[in-house]
Design a protein around this motif. Structure first.
Motif, PDB file in Angstrom:
ATOM      1  N   UNK A  68     -42.801 -25.689  39.596  1.00 54.19           N
ATOM      2  CA  UNK A  68     -43.125 -24.265  39.585  1.00 54.19           C
ATOM      3  C   UNK A  68     -41.943 -23.382  40.001  1.00 54.19           C
ATOM      4  N   UNK A  69     -41.087 -23.782  40.962  1.00 52.69           N
ATOM      5  CA  UNK A  69     -39.905 -22.936  41.229  1.00 52.69           C
ATOM      6  C   UNK A  69     -38.966 -22.843  40.037  1.00 52.69           C
ATOM      7  N   UNK A  70     -38.868 -23.893  39.268  1.00 52.59           N
ATOM      8  CA  UNK A  70     -38.031 -23.849  38.069  1.00 52.59           C
ATOM      9  C   UNK A  70     -38.622 -22.887  37.043  1.00 52.59           C
ATOM     10  N   UNK A 120     -29.261 -27.228  35.152  1.00 51.12           N
ATOM     11  CA  UNK A 120     -29.227 -27.383  36.598  1.00 51.12           C
ATOM     12  C   UNK A 120     -30.119 -28.539  37.030  1.00 51.12           C
ATOM     13  N   UNK A 121     -31.289 -28.674  36.378  1.00 49.76           N
ATOM     14  CA  UNK A 121     -32.179 -29.768  36.721  1.00 49.76           C
ATOM     15  C   UNK A 121     -31.545 -31.129  36.487  1.00 49.76           C
ATOM     16  N   UNK A 122     -30.844 -31.274  35.381  1.00 47.75           N
ATOM     17  CA  UNK A 122     -30.144 -32.529  35.103  1.00 47.75           C
ATOM     18  C   UNK A 122     -29.062 -32.780  36.147  1.00 47.75           C
ATOM     19  N   UNK A 123     -28.339 -31.724  36.517  1.00 50.21           N
ATOM     20  CA  UNK A 123     -27.291 -31.848  37.521  1.00 50.21           C
ATOM     21  C   UNK A 123     -27.860 -32.252  38.876  1.00 50.21           C
ATOM     22  N   UNK A 124     -29.005 -31.659  39.235  1.00 48.10           N
ATOM     23  CA  UNK A 124     -29.637 -31.979  40.514  1.00 48.10           C
ATOM     24  C   UNK A 124     -30.045 -33.440  40.546  1.00 48.10           C
ATOM     25  N   UNK A 125     -30.693 -33.915  39.485  1.00 43.05           N
ATOM     26  CA  UNK A 125     -31.171 -35.295  39.453  1.00 43.05           C
ATOM     27  C   UNK A 125     -30.018 -36.295  39.439  1.00 43.05           C
ATOM     28  N   UNK A 126     -28.866 -35.865  38.961  1.00 41.67           N
ATOM     29  CA  UNK A 126     -27.708 -36.760  38.941  1.00 41.67           C
ATOM     30  C   UNK A 126     -27.035 -36.871  40.309  1.00 41.67           C
ATOM     31  N   UNK A 127     -27.305 -35.901  41.189  1.00 43.57           N
ATOM     32  CA  UNK A 127     -26.612 -35.869  42.471  1.00 43.57           C
ATOM     33  C   UNK A 127     -27.519 -36.080  43.675  1.00 43.57           C
ATOM     34  N   UNK A 128     -28.818 -35.971  43.515  1.00 46.48           N
ATOM     35  CA  UNK A 128     -29.717 -36.151  44.650  1.00 46.48           C
ATOM     36  C   UNK A 128     -31.066 -36.651  44.171  1.00 46.48           C
ATOM     37  N   UNK A 129     -31.733 -37.403  45.036  1.00 46.65           N
ATOM     38  CA  UNK A 129     -33.093 -37.848  44.750  1.00 46.65           C
ATOM     39  C   UNK A 129     -34.076 -37.240  45.749  1.00 46.65           C
ATOM     40  N   UNK A 130     -33.681 -36.122  46.355  1.00 43.17           N
ATOM     41  CA  UNK A 130     -34.524 -35.464  47.347  1.00 43.17           C
ATOM     42  C   UNK A 130     -35.807 -34.939  46.707  1.00 43.17           C
ATOM     43  N   UNK A 131     -36.904 -35.062  47.453  1.00 42.17           N
ATOM     44  CA  UNK A 131     -38.193 -34.554  46.969  1.00 42.17           C
ATOM     45  C   UNK A 131     -38.257 -33.036  47.015  1.00 42.17           C
ATOM     46  N   UNK A 145     -26.620 -17.186  40.233  1.00 44.91           N
ATOM     47  CA  UNK A 145     -27.946 -17.294  40.864  1.00 44.91           C
ATOM     48  C   UNK A 145     -28.432 -18.738  40.825  1.00 44.91           C
ATOM     49  N   UNK A 146     -28.283 -19.381  39.689  1.00 47.36           N
ATOM     50  CA  UNK A 146     -28.734 -20.766  39.547  1.00 47.36           C
ATOM     51  C   UNK A 146     -27.964 -21.684  40.496  1.00 47.36           C
ATOM     52  N   UNK A 147     -26.660 -21.482  40.577  1.00 46.32           N
ATOM     53  CA  UNK A 147     -25.839 -22.315  41.459  1.00 46.32           C
ATOM     54  C   UNK A 147     -26.174 -22.070  42.925  1.00 46.32           C
ATOM     55  N   UNK A 148     -26.357 -20.799  43.291  1.00 41.75           N
ATOM     56  CA  UNK A 148     -26.685 -20.465  44.678  1.00 41.75           C
ATOM     57  C   UNK A 148     -28.028 -21.069  45.081  1.00 41.75           C
ATOM     58  N   UNK A 149     -28.974 -21.094  44.140  1.00 48.27           N
ATOM     59  CA  UNK A 149     -30.285 -21.679  44.436  1.00 48.27           C
ATOM     60  C   UNK A 149     -30.133 -23.136  44.848  1.00 48.27           C
ATOM     61  N   UNK A 150     -29.386 -23.895  44.067  1.00 46.38           N
ATOM     62  CA  UNK A 150     -29.198 -25.312  44.369  1.00 46.38           C
ATOM     63  C   UNK A 150     -28.437 -25.501  45.678  1.00 46.38           C
ATOM     64  N   UNK A 151     -27.355 -24.747  45.864  1.00 47.88           N
ATOM     65  CA  UNK A 151     -26.507 -24.935  47.036  1.00 47.88           C
ATOM     66  C   UNK A 151     -27.239 -24.559  48.329  1.00 47.88           C
ATOM     67  N   UNK A 152     -27.888 -23.394  48.343  1.00 50.65           N
ATOM     68  CA  UNK A 152     -28.560 -22.946  49.566  1.00 50.65           C
ATOM     69  C   UNK A 152     -29.776 -23.788  49.885  1.00 50.65           C
TER      70      UNK A 152
END
Length: 526
Positions: free
Chosen positions: A391-393, A374-385, A426-433
């Motif tokens: 720690x949440x991960x 999920x972390x790799x996916x997030x970094x590939x789609x957003x650069x949000x801080x 759960x992992x997907x919902x965390x990113x989406x929400x």
């Protein structure tokens, strides 16, 4: 003043005005009529809140005015509060039917949510503080719904004193901010902190620390938590209103002033240390409790601590999501606490099978792989801080590890595919929400310090270890000895209670003995 700027102010005023009018009119009616009015007023307030949120998201309302704010944060909180108020009133109409003081309850519960509505919409420091005080005073009367119960009276007394201390902290902080900025409008003050702009002045640092302290007190963090555990003596709808719609206002205060908090290292450290330790201890103490309502009360203290930690780490969108989810869940949990007893019995009759070391390691490896993916996916789609803190991960990895390792029980067979799908959801919902709520709040570029992230990650690991030891290590003598202190809450509330009553004595009602309730003829015949 032209009509166009006046209209939004009138619309925003309608919500608290409707609830206040319902409280005043209902006080002069018989109980059945009072409940009917309360159901209508809370439904009207809920519909108005939903309409205002839609208008706000469509930019049909101004962001702020002299007295009211109509930003997404304010409107979301308004809708949440009135949803909880509507549910509590609907439930209470049946639950409290025939109670001698039910008519008083009808007026007070509407007054509480009217004051909550004013608080979350307020754009003026004095209006915010006055409404916050009104919530506390009205809730105090609800907590004393059964005035003859000693534990209820003691809890209400402690809450009354702690609430005044929190409001005094907020008052001094507001005065300092007013003197520094020359304005009492909250939006003007908050906009003065768009991002890291250099060192704060001494008055700003003190104001930030006082706001943090006020939020910690209002959110019942250790050691000032005992009143929250003891107010379960009040009727269940009061607990639902308190845990679902009132206690989270300490977190709302920090969300509102998060731009200031995130520039004050001392205030952040205060929240991270106190709320971080409180959340871990309260979660572990909760596991030693048998009473459903007491377990839920300890859970609230732990969840409020975690929410404050999220704000101090700059994860404001996650904190808002946490606040909404916790409020709805906790109101539901209290109102369905009778069913929770039966559910708890079923869980005890179908205990989970103790995982082996290999299963723990396998679950940990699988959880780590999922979170890393999920972390790799997030970094590939957003650069949000918003996703910079690690720690949440860590918390997500540990939670998924426990979920996957403990998936077997006598009642539910080992269904690895189903639990893997649940973990992936759960992992997907965390990113989406989290991404969704990030769009609803003002953008901020903040990355927590390495030490803050390491501190919170360490606490999460300790929580995981403590959970495992309490679940599977109570056969060890040292764990049993430590568990005694957890069961006693480390005697923190006893110390606070003695100190409070020594500094501010309060006469408590005497205990009612069963024989005192019997007629004299029955005593003689027996």
């Amino acid at each position: 003043m032209s009509w166009s700027p006046l209209l939004p102010t009138l619309l925003l005023s309608l919500v608290p005005a409707t609830l206040a009018l319902g409280a005043l009119i209902g006080a002069r009616q018989n109980p059945a009529r009072a409940w009917h009015i309360a159901r209508n007023t809370t439904l009207t307030a809920l519909l108005l809140s939903a309409a205002l949120l839609v208008f706000g998201l469509l930019d049909a309302l101004p962001a702020d005015s002299a007295w009211w704010q109509a930003a997404p944060l304010n409107l979301i909180m308004l809708l949440l509060a009135n949803f909880i108020g509507f549910v509590v009133v609907r439930y209470s109409a049946t639950y409290l039917q025939g109670e001698p003081r039910e008519q008083r309850f009808v007026g007070l519960v509407q007054a509480v949510f009217a004051a909550v509505s004013v608080t979350v919409l307020s754009n003026h420091l004095l209006l915010f503080l006055a409404a916050w005080l009104g919530i506390s005073l009205a809730m105090h009367q609800l907590l004393m719904f059964y005035p003859d119960r000693p534990r209820a009276a003691l809890a209400a007394h402690k809450k009354f004193l702690f609430a005044r201390a929190a409001e005094l902290c907020a008052l001094v902080a507001f005065a300092l901010l007013y003197l520094h900025h020359g304005s009492a409008q909250i939006s003007t003050i908050v906009q003065a902190y768009p991002g890291p702009t250099g060192a704060l002045s001494a008055s700003e640092q003190v104001a930030a620390c006082l706001l943090a302290l006020a939020a910690l007190i209002k959110c019942a963090q250790l050691p000032l938590h005992g009143w929250l555990i003891q107010v379960v003596e009040a009727p269940t709808p009061v607990s639902a209103a308190l845990h679902g719609g009132v206690i989270n206002l300490g977190g709302y205060l920090l969300l509102l002033f998060s731009p200031l908090l995130l520039q004050s290292a001392p205030a952040q450290a205060l929240v991270l240390v106190v709320a971080g330790i409180s959340s871990v201890l309260a979660a572990l103490i909760m596991m030693t409790r048998v009473s459903i309502k007491v377990r839920l009360a300890w859970s609230t203290s732990a969840q409020m601590g975690l929410m404050l930690v999220e704000i101090a780490l700059g994860l404001v969108e996650l904190a808002l999501l946490h606040l909404l989810a916790h409020s709805c869940y906790k109101a539901y949990a209290f109102l369905s606490s009778g069913e929770a007893v039966q559910q708890n019995l079923q869980r005890r009759q179908a205990p989970s099978v103790r995982p082996s070391a290999a299963q723990w390691l396998g679950a940990g490896a699988l959880s780590l792989a999922m979170v890393a993916g999920l972390g790799v996916l997030v970094r590939a789609n957003t650069d949000s801080s918003a996703f910079d803190a690690f720690s949440p991960w860590v918390l997500m990895t540990l939670a998924l590890t426990a979920l996957l390792a403990e998936r077997r029980s006598r009642q539910a067979p080992d269904s690895g595919v189903a639990f893997f799908a649940l973990a992936a959801l759960i992992v997907t919902a965390y990113f989406a929400l989290k991404s969704l709520f990030a769009t609803l709040l003002p953008a901020h570029d903040y990355t927590p310090s390495l030490w803050a992230d390491l501190w919170i990650s360490t606490l999460f690991v300790l929580l995981f270890v403590g959970y495992a030891l309490q679940r599977y290590g109570l056969h060890r003598r040292r764990i049993q000895a430590l568990n005694i202190y957890f069961y006693a809450g480390f005697y923190l509330d006893e110390w606070v209670t003695k100190t409070t009553l020594r500094l501010w004595p309060h006469k408590l009602p005497g205990r009612i003995r069963a024989k005192q309730l019997q007629p004299a003829s029955q005593e003689v015949s027996s």
